[in-house]
Design a protein around this motif. Structure first.
Motif, PDB file in Angstrom:
ATOM      1  N   PRO A  78      28.966  36.973  -9.730  1.00 41.21           N
ATOM      2  CA  PRO A  78      28.280  37.822  -8.858  1.00 41.21           C
ATOM      3  C   PRO A  78      29.350  38.361  -7.733  1.00 41.21           C
ATOM      4  O   PRO A  78      29.372  39.414  -7.425  1.00 41.21           O
ATOM      5  CB  PRO A  78      26.921  37.300  -8.322  1.00 41.21           C
ATOM      6  N   GLU A  79      29.812  37.339  -7.167  1.00 41.12           N
ATOM      7  CA  GLU A  79      30.588  37.835  -5.979  1.00 41.12           C
ATOM      8  C   GLU A  79      31.898  38.912  -6.382  1.00 41.12           C
ATOM      9  O   GLU A  79      32.336  39.835  -5.546  1.00 41.12           O
ATOM     10  CB  GLU A  79      31.442  36.726  -5.211  1.00 41.12           C
ATOM     11  N   ALA A  80      32.248  38.448  -7.524  1.00 38.56           N
ATOM     12  CA  ALA A  80      33.575  39.204  -8.093  1.00 38.56           C
ATOM     13  C   ALA A  80      32.875  40.619  -8.626  1.00 38.56           C
ATOM     14  O   ALA A  80      33.707  41.915  -8.224  1.00 38.56           O
ATOM     15  CB  ALA A  80      34.084  38.875  -9.409  1.00 38.56           C
ATOM     16  N   LEU A  81      31.946  40.674  -9.258  1.00 35.74           N
ATOM     17  CA  LEU A  81      31.274  41.942  -9.404  1.00 35.74           C
ATOM     18  C   LEU A  81      30.869  42.752  -8.159  1.00 35.74           C
ATOM     19  O   LEU A  81      31.238  44.244  -8.108  1.00 35.74           O
ATOM     20  CB  LEU A  81      29.697  41.707 -10.395  1.00 35.74           C
ATOM     21  N   THR A  82      30.400  42.365  -7.115  1.00 34.62           N
ATOM     22  CA  THR A  82      30.059  42.922  -5.752  1.00 34.62           C
ATOM     23  C   THR A  82      31.221  43.375  -5.271  1.00 34.62           C
ATOM     24  O   THR A  82      31.104  44.720  -4.848  1.00 34.62           O
ATOM     25  CB  THR A  82      29.231  41.970  -5.048  1.00 34.62           C
ATOM     26  N   GLN A  83      32.403  42.853  -5.294  1.00 34.47           N
ATOM     27  CA  GLN A  83      33.682  42.993  -4.750  1.00 34.47           C
ATOM     28  C   GLN A  83      34.221  44.270  -5.410  1.00 34.47           C
ATOM     29  O   GLN A  83      34.638  45.283  -4.875  1.00 34.47           O
ATOM     30  CB  GLN A  83      34.432  42.013  -4.661  1.00 34.47           C
ATOM     31  N   ALA A  84      34.132  44.250  -6.831  1.00 35.38           N
ATOM     32  CA  ALA A  84      34.841  45.229  -7.729  1.00 35.38           C
ATOM     33  C   ALA A  84      33.792  46.531  -7.351  1.00 35.38           C
ATOM     34  O   ALA A  84      34.557  47.538  -7.442  1.00 35.38           O
ATOM     35  CB  ALA A  84      34.266  44.784  -9.127  1.00 35.38           C
ATOM     36  N   VAL A  85      32.590  46.469  -7.266  1.00 32.43           N
ATOM     37  CA  VAL A  85      31.608  47.714  -7.098  1.00 32.43           C
ATOM     38  C   VAL A  85      32.210  48.421  -5.610  1.00 32.43           C
ATOM     39  O   VAL A  85      32.332  49.593  -5.764  1.00 32.43           O
ATOM     40  CB  VAL A  85      30.189  47.378  -7.100  1.00 32.43           C
ATOM     41  N   ARG A  86      32.405  47.658  -4.827  1.00 31.68           N
ATOM     42  CA  ARG A  86      32.763  48.233  -3.364  1.00 31.68           C
ATOM     43  C   ARG A  86      34.007  48.670  -3.204  1.00 31.68           C
ATOM     44  O   ARG A  86      34.313  49.677  -2.702  1.00 31.68           O
ATOM     45  CB  ARG A  86      32.535  47.051  -2.241  1.00 31.68           C
TER      46      ARG A  86
END
Length: 333
Positions: free
Chosen positions: A239-247
């Motif tokens: 989840p953390e990696a996905l959130t960072q990628a979206v931002r």
């Protein structure tokens, strides 16, 4: 697709060598070799040159395939197939135990004939034939049709056979999956030289705990064909990696794949939909597409898109990219 609908035309005009090869799961060169060496060929040739296989010719080939896959030498199998006895010659050796293609039929049901050919090649662990078939099918029918009507039914049939046979067919599923993945990747790479849309990229990711990436690989290949930019993050994205990628990316859309309800991460889908990026005063959010059977049931939040398959997903994503490129508000289901 009902095979019986094709038979009247086949009986009149015959079938090309390439089409027969795809149906049976053998290489065209193998059919030509059998014709030249053993007389297992079409009864008639169009214009005296081109092979056109009738249903009777194909029945002989099917018996030839069955016998050779069971361990019968080709010459003996050819004699038995031509006579229509369906049995090997006396004292013909048969291979012990489970042999690739020796009657281990896949539970395909009513599918395109090409599925049966691909399935036979997979059970035989025949990599060259699978590679050739998948490439020619994509060229002839296109990516979406090949994925939905050939690749997926064959993969499902192999998976069902594995589930009902212990671990006996795990090697078949792994090899077939690898060849399907390779064929999809070739489509993506081949499309890189074409024009690209001036739009934010689409982010493709499996939810945490999800290892099934082939549907996303098919989607990535379809997006590449359309010239739409994408970022493929693959299996089990934290989840953390996905959130960072979206931002960091500011995508036109995020596609989250879940194969099973046990992996569908509703809280993550809501979090991605609420994630913002951009300068203060001009923050933006992304559209979220929930892909895969794991998302069955109520959506995690209103406005999330639920494509029914590859074709629908490509249409939705193209619309979102066009809206993002023009600054228009995306249309959501």
């Amino acid at each position: 697709m009902n095979e019986s609908a094709e038979r009247p035309a086949e009986a009149v005009h015959g079938v090309t060598t390439g089409a027969v090869a795809r149906r049976l799961g053998v290489a065209p060169t193998t059919l030509r070799s059998w014709d030249r060496r053993y007389g297992i060929g079409p009864a008639a040739r169009e214009d005296g040159r081109h092979r056109r296989w009738t249903p009777a010719d194909i029945a002989v080939l099917q018996e030839m395939c069955r016998l050779t896959a069971s361990g019968v030498p080709p010459a003996e199998a050819a004699r038995a197939a031509r006579t229509g006895s369906g049995a090997p010659a006396p004292d013909a050796p048969t291979a012990p135990g489970r042999q690739p293609g020796s009657g281990n039929g896949l539970p395909l049901g009513d599918v395109r004939q090409e599925c049966r050919g691909l399935g036979r090649a997979a059970v035989r662990l025949d990599s060259p034939t699978m590679d050739e078939m998948l490439g020619s099918l994509i060229t002839e029918y296109g990516l979406v049709t090949t994925w939905e009507e050939v690749m997926v039914p064959t993969l499902h049939a192999v998976g069902r056979k594995w589930e009902t046979s212990g671990d006996q067919y795990v090697e078949v599923e792994h090899l077939l999956s690898w060849h399907v993945s390779t064929a999809l990747r070739r489509v993506s790479i081949g499309a890189l030289s074409g024009p690209r849309a001036a739009a934010p990229p689409i982010l493709l990711a499996c939810v945490p705990g999800e290892q099934h990436t082939l549907p996303l690989e098919a989607l990535a290949a379809g997006l590449a064909e359309l010239g739409l930019p994408a970022r493929m993050f693959g299996a089990a994205v934290p989840p953390e990696a996905l959130t960072q990628a979206v931002r960091r990316i500011g995508p036109a859309a995020v596609v989250l794949w879940a194969q099973a309800r046990s992996t569908a991460h509703h809280a993550l889908a809501r979090h991605v939909a609420d994630t913002t990026w951009g300068v203060k005063g001009a923050r933006a959010r992304t559209a979220v597409l929930l892909a895969g059977p794991g998302w069955a049931g109520p959506a995690p939040a209103p406005g999330m898109l639920r494509p029914g398959g590859l074709r629908e997903a490509l249409a939705l994503l193209r619309g979102l990219c066009e809206a993002a490129a023009t600054g228009a508000a995306p249309q959501r289901c």
